[in-house]
Design a protein around this motif. Structure first.
Motif, PDB file in Angstrom:
ATOM      1  N   ARG A 291       0.828  -1.229   0.000  1.00 43.05           N
ATOM      2  CA  ARG A 291       0.000   0.000   0.000  1.00 43.05           C
ATOM      3  C   ARG A 291       0.847   1.258   0.000  1.00 43.05           C
ATOM      4  NH1 ARG A 291      -4.147   0.503   4.580  1.00 43.05           N
ATOM      5  NH2 ARG A 291      -3.609   2.585   3.971  1.00 43.05           N
ATOM      6  N   ILE A 292       2.023   1.202   0.607  1.00 44.89           N
ATOM      7  CA  ILE A 292       2.899   2.373   0.683  1.00 44.89           C
ATOM      8  C   ILE A 292       3.728   2.523  -0.592  1.00 44.89           C
ATOM      9  CG2 ILE A 292       4.832   3.436   1.919  1.00 44.89           C
ATOM     10  CD1 ILE A 292       3.954   1.847   4.392  1.00 44.89           C
ATOM     11  N   PHE A 293       4.280   1.421  -1.088  1.00 49.02           N
ATOM     12  CA  PHE A 293       5.253   1.493  -2.173  1.00 49.02           C
ATOM     13  C   PHE A 293       4.693   1.107  -3.544  1.00 49.02           C
ATOM     14  CE2 PHE A 293       8.051   0.284   1.552  1.00 49.02           C
ATOM     15  CZ  PHE A 293       8.390   1.592   1.841  1.00 49.02           C
ATOM     16  N   LEU A 294       3.573   0.406  -3.583  1.00 48.73           N
ATOM     17  CA  LEU A 294       2.956  -0.052  -4.836  1.00 48.73           C
ATOM     18  C   LEU A 294       3.920  -0.867  -5.700  1.00 48.73           C
ATOM     19  CD1 LEU A 294       0.895   3.094  -5.927  1.00 48.73           C
ATOM     20  CD2 LEU A 294       0.132   1.146  -4.576  1.00 48.73           C
ATOM     21  N   ILE A 295       4.742  -1.681  -5.059  1.00 50.54           N
ATOM     22  CA  ILE A 295       5.697  -2.520  -5.787  1.00 50.54           C
ATOM     23  C   ILE A 295       5.171  -3.947  -5.809  1.00 50.54           C
ATOM     24  CG2 ILE A 295       8.063  -3.406  -5.864  1.00 50.54           C
ATOM     25  CD1 ILE A 295       8.904  -0.867  -4.317  1.00 50.54           C
ATOM     26  N   ARG A 296       4.928  -4.451  -7.009  1.00 48.05           N
ATOM     27  CA  ARG A 296       4.476  -5.834  -7.164  1.00 48.05           C
ATOM     28  C   ARG A 296       5.672  -6.773  -7.044  1.00 48.05           C
ATOM     29  NH1 ARG A 296       1.759  -3.530 -11.987  1.00 48.05           N
ATOM     30  NH2 ARG A 296       3.554  -4.430 -13.014  1.00 48.05           N
ATOM     31  N   PRO A 297       5.431  -8.009  -6.611  1.00 45.34           N
ATOM     32  CA  PRO A 297       6.547  -8.958  -6.444  1.00 45.34           C
ATOM     33  C   PRO A 297       7.409  -9.110  -7.703  1.00 45.34           C
ATOM     34  CG  PRO A 297       4.559  -9.866  -5.478  1.00 45.34           C
ATOM     35  CD  PRO A 297       4.154  -8.596  -6.177  1.00 45.34           C
ATOM     36  N   ASP A 298       6.786  -9.076  -8.879  1.00 48.24           N
ATOM     37  CA  ASP A 298       7.556  -9.235 -10.120  1.00 48.24           C
ATOM     38  C   ASP A 298       8.453  -8.032 -10.418  1.00 48.24           C
ATOM     39  OD1 ASP A 298       6.246 -11.616 -10.404  1.00 48.24           O
ATOM     40  OD2 ASP A 298       4.795 -10.866 -11.869  1.00 48.24           O
ATOM     41  N   ASP A 299       8.185  -6.901  -9.789  1.00 46.81           N
ATOM     42  CA  ASP A 299       8.918  -5.669 -10.098  1.00 46.81           C
ATOM     43  C   ASP A 299      10.002  -5.312  -9.079  1.00 46.81           C
ATOM     44  OD1 ASP A 299       7.262  -5.339 -12.293  1.00 46.81           O
ATOM     45  OD2 ASP A 299       5.824  -4.100 -11.188  1.00 46.81           O
ATOM     46  N   VAL A 300      10.161  -6.118  -8.045  1.00 49.60           N
ATOM     47  CA  VAL A 300      11.089  -5.773  -6.963  1.00 49.60           C
ATOM     48  C   VAL A 300      12.496  -5.514  -7.495  1.00 49.60           C
ATOM     49  CG1 VAL A 300      12.221  -6.619  -4.870  1.00 49.60           C
ATOM     50  CG2 VAL A 300       9.756  -6.887  -5.150  1.00 49.60           C
ATOM     51  N   GLN A 301      13.024  -6.398  -8.317  1.00 53.29           N
ATOM     52  CA  GLN A 301      14.389  -6.200  -8.828  1.00 53.29           C
ATOM     53  C   GLN A 301      14.474  -4.979  -9.737  1.00 53.29           C
ATOM     54  OE1 GLN A 301      17.257  -7.473  -7.904  1.00 53.29           O
ATOM     55  NE2 GLN A 301      16.081  -8.593  -6.378  1.00 53.29           N
ATOM     56  N   ALA A 302      13.429  -4.708 -10.499  1.00 50.63           N
ATOM     57  CA  ALA A 302      13.455  -3.567 -11.421  1.00 50.63           C
ATOM     58  C   ALA A 302      13.473  -2.236 -10.691  1.00 50.63           C
ATOM     59  CB  ALA A 302      12.247  -3.630 -12.359  1.00 50.63           C
ATOM     60  N   VAL A 303      12.843  -2.169  -9.521  1.00 56.66           N
ATOM     61  CA  VAL A 303      12.763  -0.893  -8.801  1.00 56.66           C
ATOM     62  C   VAL A 303      13.734  -0.818  -7.621  1.00 56.66           C
ATOM     63  CG1 VAL A 303      10.370  -0.540  -9.465  1.00 56.66           C
ATOM     64  CG2 VAL A 303      10.882  -1.619  -7.281  1.00 56.66           C
ATOM     65  N   ARG A 304      14.547  -1.840  -7.437  1.00 51.18           N
ATOM     66  CA  ARG A 304      15.440  -1.897  -6.286  1.00 51.18           C
ATOM     67  C   ARG A 304      16.322  -0.657  -6.165  1.00 51.18           C
ATOM     68  NH1 ARG A 304      20.589  -3.301  -4.993  1.00 51.18           N
ATOM     69  NH2 ARG A 304      20.875  -4.242  -2.944  1.00 51.18           N
ATOM     70  N   MET A 305      16.992  -0.270  -7.247  1.00 54.49           N
ATOM     71  CA  MET A 305      17.890   0.873  -7.186  1.00 54.49           C
ATOM     72  C   MET A 305      17.132   2.154  -6.822  1.00 54.49           C
ATOM     73  SD  MET A 305      19.902   3.202  -9.901  1.00 54.49           S
ATOM     74  CE  MET A 305      18.357   3.401 -10.659  1.00 54.49           C
ATOM     75  N   ARG A 306      15.968   2.366  -7.420  1.00 55.99           N
ATOM     76  CA  ARG A 306      15.172   3.557  -7.134  1.00 55.99           C
ATOM     77  C   ARG A 306      14.735   3.562  -5.678  1.00 55.99           C
ATOM     78  NH1 ARG A 306      10.082   4.454  -6.024  1.00 55.99           N
ATOM     79  NH2 ARG A 306       9.516   2.334  -6.527  1.00 55.99           N
ATOM     80  N   ALA A 307      14.253   2.439  -5.196  1.00 55.36           N
ATOM     81  CA  ALA A 307      13.788   2.362  -3.810  1.00 55.36           C
ATOM     82  C   ALA A 307      14.933   2.595  -2.830  1.00 55.36           C
ATOM     83  CB  ALA A 307      13.136   0.997  -3.552  1.00 55.36           C
ATOM     84  N   MET A 308      16.080   2.031  -3.129  1.00 53.55           N
ATOM     85  CA  MET A 308      17.239   2.208  -2.245  1.00 53.55           C
ATOM     86  C   MET A 308      17.676   3.674  -2.214  1.00 53.55           C
ATOM     87  SD  MET A 308      18.174  -0.909  -1.135  1.00 53.55           S
ATOM     88  CE  MET A 308      19.915  -1.096  -0.940  1.00 53.55           C
ATOM     89  N   ASN A 309      17.690   4.323  -3.366  1.00 49.12           N
ATOM     90  CA  ASN A 309      18.107   5.722  -3.425  1.00 49.12           C
ATOM     91  C   ASN A 309      17.094   6.654  -2.775  1.00 49.12           C
ATOM     92  OD1 ASN A 309      20.731   6.283  -4.943  1.00 49.12           O
ATOM     93  ND2 ASN A 309      19.778   4.634  -6.099  1.00 49.12           N
ATOM     94  N   VAL A 310      15.813   6.435  -3.016  1.00 55.46           N
ATOM     95  CA  VAL A 310      14.794   7.264  -2.373  1.00 55.46           C
ATOM     96  C   VAL A 310      14.859   7.080  -0.860  1.00 55.46           C
ATOM     97  CG1 VAL A 310      12.305   7.637  -2.126  1.00 55.46           C
ATOM     98  CG2 VAL A 310      13.297   7.373  -4.398  1.00 55.46           C
ATOM     99  N   GLY A 311      15.093   5.860  -0.416  1.00 51.80           N
ATOM    100  CA  GLY A 311      15.254   5.613   1.013  1.00 51.80           C
ATOM    101  C   GLY A 311      16.430   6.389   1.590  1.00 51.80           C
ATOM    102  N   ALA A 312      17.539   6.391   0.865  1.00 51.57           N
ATOM    103  CA  ALA A 312      18.715   7.143   1.330  1.00 51.57           C
ATOM    104  C   ALA A 312      18.434   8.639   1.351  1.00 51.57           C
ATOM    105  CB  ALA A 312      19.917   6.831   0.440  1.00 51.57           C
ATOM    106  N   TYR A 313      17.710   9.149   0.356  1.00 51.08           N
ATOM    107  CA  TYR A 313      17.349  10.572   0.360  1.00 51.08           C
ATOM    108  C   TYR A 313      16.500  10.899   1.581  1.00 51.08           C
ATOM    109  CZ  TYR A 313      18.638  10.626  -4.630  1.00 51.08           C
ATOM    110  OH  TYR A 313      19.288  10.527  -5.821  1.00 51.08           O
ATOM    111  N   ASN A 314      15.529  10.042   1.865  1.00 48.16           N
ATOM    112  CA  ASN A 314      14.657  10.302   3.015  1.00 48.16           C
ATOM    113  C   ASN A 314      15.442  10.291   4.322  1.00 48.16           C
ATOM    114  OD1 ASN A 314      12.208  10.814   1.756  1.00 48.16           O
ATOM    115  ND2 ASN A 314      11.673   8.651   1.646  1.00 48.16           N
ATOM    116  N   ILE A 315      16.327   9.333   4.477  1.00 44.52           N
ATOM    117  CA  ILE A 315      17.155   9.292   5.693  1.00 44.52           C
ATOM    118  C   ILE A 315      18.021  10.542   5.780  1.00 44.52           C
ATOM    119  CG2 ILE A 315      19.072   8.081   6.825  1.00 44.52           C
ATOM    120  CD1 ILE A 315      17.767   5.448   5.765  1.00 44.52           C
ATOM    121  N   THR A 316      18.596  10.954   4.671  1.00 39.96           N
ATOM    122  CA  THR A 316      19.438  12.144   4.657  1.00 39.96           C
ATOM    123  C   THR A 316      18.649  13.391   5.051  1.00 39.96           C
ATOM    124  OG1 THR A 316      20.821  11.139   2.949  1.00 39.96           O
ATOM    125  CG2 THR A 316      21.002  13.523   3.236  1.00 39.96           C
TER     126      THR A 316
END
Length: 127
Positions: free
Chosen positions: A34-59
């Protein structure tokens, strides 16, 4: 900076750090679909984006924490205030932008923009 604005900014910082951790470590966990709207088949495709957005939020969250520390414990509270206002203003815009780019995330967009927006409003109103 008044206490109410500091509480709202601090809550924003904690939320950003928490969501950043979720984005980095749990973006593929379907409990958070519900928060990320990432389907199981798309996890690898969006991994880099999710990791970077997470780092931006922490920063940004850490930036707010540093700003609060400067406001309360340094000889230059104006510098801390500038950091806090910048971080909060960015998240007001980013919340709006989230809604513009993905209408299904309206609740997330409001959550991203509400507290930082109120921190700025209450700072302006109660200086």
């Amino acid at each position: 900076m008044n206490l109410l604005s500091q509480i709202l900014a601090g809550s924003t910082g904690l939320a950003l750090i928490s969501v950043g951790i979720l984005e980095i470590f749990f973006h593929g966990d379907q409990r958070f679909h519900r928060i990320f709207l990432i389907r199981p088949d798309d996890v690898q495709a969006v991994r880099m984006r999710a990791m970077n957005v997470g780092a931006y939020n922490i920063t940004f969250g850490l930036g707010i924490a540093v700003g609060l520390w400067l406001v309360n414990f340094s000889g230059t509270p104006a510098s801390g205030l500038a950091i806090i206002i910048f971080c909060c203003a960015c998240h007001v815009f980013l919340g709006f932008w989230l809604w513009v780019t993905e209408k299904r995330l309206l609740v997330s967009a409001i959550g991203q923009a509400l507290f930082p927006g109120l921190a700025i409003v209450f700072y302006i109103l109660f200086r």
